[in-house]
Design a protein around this motif. Structure first.
Motif, PDB file in Angstrom:
ATOM      1  N   TRP A 109      -0.062   2.472  -9.061  1.00  0.00           N
ATOM      2  CA  TRP A 109      -0.105   3.772  -9.723  1.00  0.00           C
ATOM      3  C   TRP A 109       1.142   4.014 -10.568  1.00  0.00           C
ATOM      4  CZ3 TRP A 109       3.977   6.733  -8.057  1.00  0.00           C
ATOM      5  CH2 TRP A 109       4.520   6.417  -6.807  1.00  0.00           C
ATOM      6  N   TRP A 117      -2.588  12.519  -7.936  1.00  0.00           N
ATOM      7  CA  TRP A 117      -3.000  12.209  -6.560  1.00  0.00           C
ATOM      8  C   TRP A 117      -2.526  13.296  -5.595  1.00  0.00           C
ATOM      9  CZ3 TRP A 117      -0.406   7.587  -3.536  1.00  0.00           C
ATOM     10  CH2 TRP A 117      -0.972   7.490  -2.257  1.00  0.00           C
ATOM     11  N   SER A 151      -3.667  10.301   2.862  1.00  0.00           N
ATOM     12  CA  SER A 151      -4.526   9.381   2.122  1.00  0.00           C
ATOM     13  C   SER A 151      -3.697   8.186   1.676  1.00  0.00           C
ATOM     14  CB  SER A 151      -5.173  10.072   0.916  1.00  0.00           C
ATOM     15  OG  SER A 151      -4.188  10.514   0.000  1.00  0.00           O
ATOM     16  N   THR A 152      -4.375   7.079   1.416  1.00  0.00           N
ATOM     17  CA  THR A 152      -3.690   5.838   1.076  1.00  0.00           C
ATOM     18  C   THR A 152      -4.325   5.202  -0.158  1.00  0.00           C
ATOM     19  OG1 THR A 152      -5.128   4.446   2.451  1.00  0.00           O
ATOM     20  CG2 THR A 152      -3.185   5.407   3.509  1.00  0.00           C
ATOM     21  N   THR A 153      -3.610   4.248  -0.721  1.00  0.00           N
ATOM     22  CA  THR A 153      -4.147   3.470  -1.834  1.00  0.00           C
ATOM     23  C   THR A 153      -3.434   2.133  -1.906  1.00  0.00           C
ATOM     24  OG1 THR A 153      -4.618   3.452  -4.205  1.00  0.00           O
ATOM     25  CG2 THR A 153      -2.522   4.395  -3.540  1.00  0.00           C
ATOM     26  N   CYS A 204      -3.970   5.348 -12.852  1.00  0.00           N
ATOM     27  CA  CYS A 204      -3.809   5.934 -11.521  1.00  0.00           C
ATOM     28  C   CYS A 204      -2.501   6.714 -11.521  1.00  0.00           C
ATOM     29  CB  CYS A 204      -3.789   4.835 -10.460  1.00  0.00           C
ATOM     30  SG  CYS A 204      -5.262   3.784 -10.452  1.00  0.00           S
ATOM     31  N   SER A 209       0.851  -1.187   0.000  1.00  0.00           N
ATOM     32  CA  SER A 209       0.000   0.000   0.000  1.00  0.00           C
ATOM     33  C   SER A 209       0.886   1.237   0.000  1.00  0.00           C
ATOM     34  CB  SER A 209      -0.933   0.021   1.218  1.00  0.00           C
ATOM     35  OG  SER A 209      -0.186   0.144   2.415  1.00  0.00           O
ATOM     36  N   TRP A 265      -9.526   6.135  -6.612  1.00  0.00           N
ATOM     37  CA  TRP A 265      -8.738   4.944  -6.269  1.00  0.00           C
ATOM     38  C   TRP A 265      -7.922   5.133  -4.991  1.00  0.00           C
ATOM     39  CZ3 TRP A 265      -3.551   6.293  -6.673  1.00  0.00           C
ATOM     40  CH2 TRP A 265      -3.260   7.391  -7.494  1.00  0.00           C
ATOM     41  N   THR A 266      -8.142   6.260  -4.292  1.00  0.00           N
ATOM     42  CA  THR A 266      -7.466   6.496  -3.017  1.00  0.00           C
ATOM     43  C   THR A 266      -8.489   6.554  -1.892  1.00  0.00           C
ATOM     44  OG1 THR A 266      -7.580   8.918  -3.148  1.00  0.00           O
ATOM     45  CG2 THR A 266      -5.703   7.836  -4.206  1.00  0.00           C
ATOM     46  N   THR A 267      -7.999   6.450  -0.661  1.00  0.00           N
ATOM     47  CA  THR A 267      -8.862   6.482   0.519  1.00  0.00           C
ATOM     48  C   THR A 267      -8.336   7.515   1.505  1.00  0.00           C
ATOM     49  OG1 THR A 267      -9.349   4.118   0.282  1.00  0.00           O
ATOM     50  CG2 THR A 267      -9.828   5.124   2.418  1.00  0.00           C
TER      51      THR A 267
END
Length: 306
Positions: A271, A290, A265-267, A285, A215, A248-250
């Motif tokens: 990418w 981002w 933020s994470t993914t 991505c 991640s 596509w990120t959180t």
């Protein structure tokens, strides 16, 4: 100071505190260095099996042909035997030459850098440099060592039935000051779990399974001047309404403390960096996009607090 390739090979870490143009030139030098390494790998000598096979077949063929020629007194067969011996000798010489090349190749250190790291760094320097003074320095650190380098190992443990090694690699940090006086810090972290387990199968043989979980985390901080954004404390209570991140990120966290905003933020998506302008329906991505969206989200709140 110009990019020092020899020093870079020792540490595989890029450190700089120069103007954006200088940093971009250094990153281009790293790109050229990596391309040279890839070309070197492409020239890696192949195996010697074919040379050995040709040498053996031609030698046996020459031996058999010579025996037949001696029994029949055929000059054409004698010539064929000589030719086969020459081919056998040439194949043997090529095999020896290839072995020597392989030994020399193995003694030359080869580095295969992660292209995304210098591509993302380049994109972020261009992004930040557009809103900085030409001579304003950028403090940058990019770690090109493998995710699984021993310095990145945090701990070993268990995840269910899996043996796991946990790696945390903070591989990029970028700091600078924008034209409005706001200081920014951008960090990229790669987290990796190397899992393995061994069990006995139905046949009675031991089998080992391995898998990797990766991640990425991006952290963007802005330290602003309170006089320029007097309503920042008031707006920070509703900061999430200004956030716009790639699908596509959180979002991991948002912190507003005094004159500093921090967005994390994470993914788990794979990418790229520096992709072309996305088109409709494009699922690429892009890491630069981002981070850019994280910066824009924080600045949207600041502009609302003037």
């Amino acid at each position: 100071m110009a990019f020092d390739e020899q020093e870079f090979q020792k540490t595989l870490t890029y450190l700089s505190d120069d103007a954006p143009e200088t940093v971009l030139a250094d990153l281009e030098a790293i790109r050229q260095f990596d391309q040279g390494q890839e070309e070197h790998l492409a020239r890696e000598p192949g195996g010697c099996g074919w040379y050995l096979l040709v040498c053996f077949v031609c030698f046996i063929g020459a031996y058999v042909t010579a025996i037949i020629a001696a029994g029949t007194a055929s000059s054409s067969l004698e010539a064929l035997a000589v030719m086969l011996l020459l081919v056998s000798g040439a194949a043997f010489a090529l095999m020896v030459w290839n072995i020597i090349r392989s030994v020399k190749f193995s003694r030359i250190p080869v580095f295969d850098l992660d292209n995304r790291r210098y591509e993302l760094a380049t994109g972020l320097v261009r992004l930040a440099g557009a809103d900085m003074g030409a001579d304003q320095p950028l403090a940058m650190q990019v770690d090109f060592r493998e995710h699984t380098h021993e310095d990145h190992l945090q701990r070993r443990g268990k995840v269910g039935h899996w043996n796991a090694e946990f790696y945390v690699d903070q591989w990029l940090q970028l700091e600078g000051r924008l034209v409005d006086g706001t200081k920014f810090t951008i960090r990229l972290i790669e987290k990796q779990q190397e899992r393995s387990r061994t069990k006995r199968g139905a046949s009675g043989k031991l089998k080992t399974k391995e898998k990797t979980k990766i991640s990425s985390e991006a952290i963007v901080s802005l330290k602003f001047k309170g006089k320029r954004y007097p309503r920042a404390a008031e707006q920070s209570a509703t900061i999430e309404q200004y956030l716009k991140l790639p699908q596509w990120t959180t979002l991991k966290s948002v912190d507003a403390s005094g004159s500093q905003l921090t967005l994390r933020s994470t993914t788990r998506a794979s990418w790229t960096a520096g992709a072309a302008e996305p088109t409709e329906g494009d699922s690429t991505c892009d890491g630069v996009q981002w981070v850019a969206m994280m910066l824009l989200s924080l600045y949207a709140m600041l502009h609302a607090s003037k």
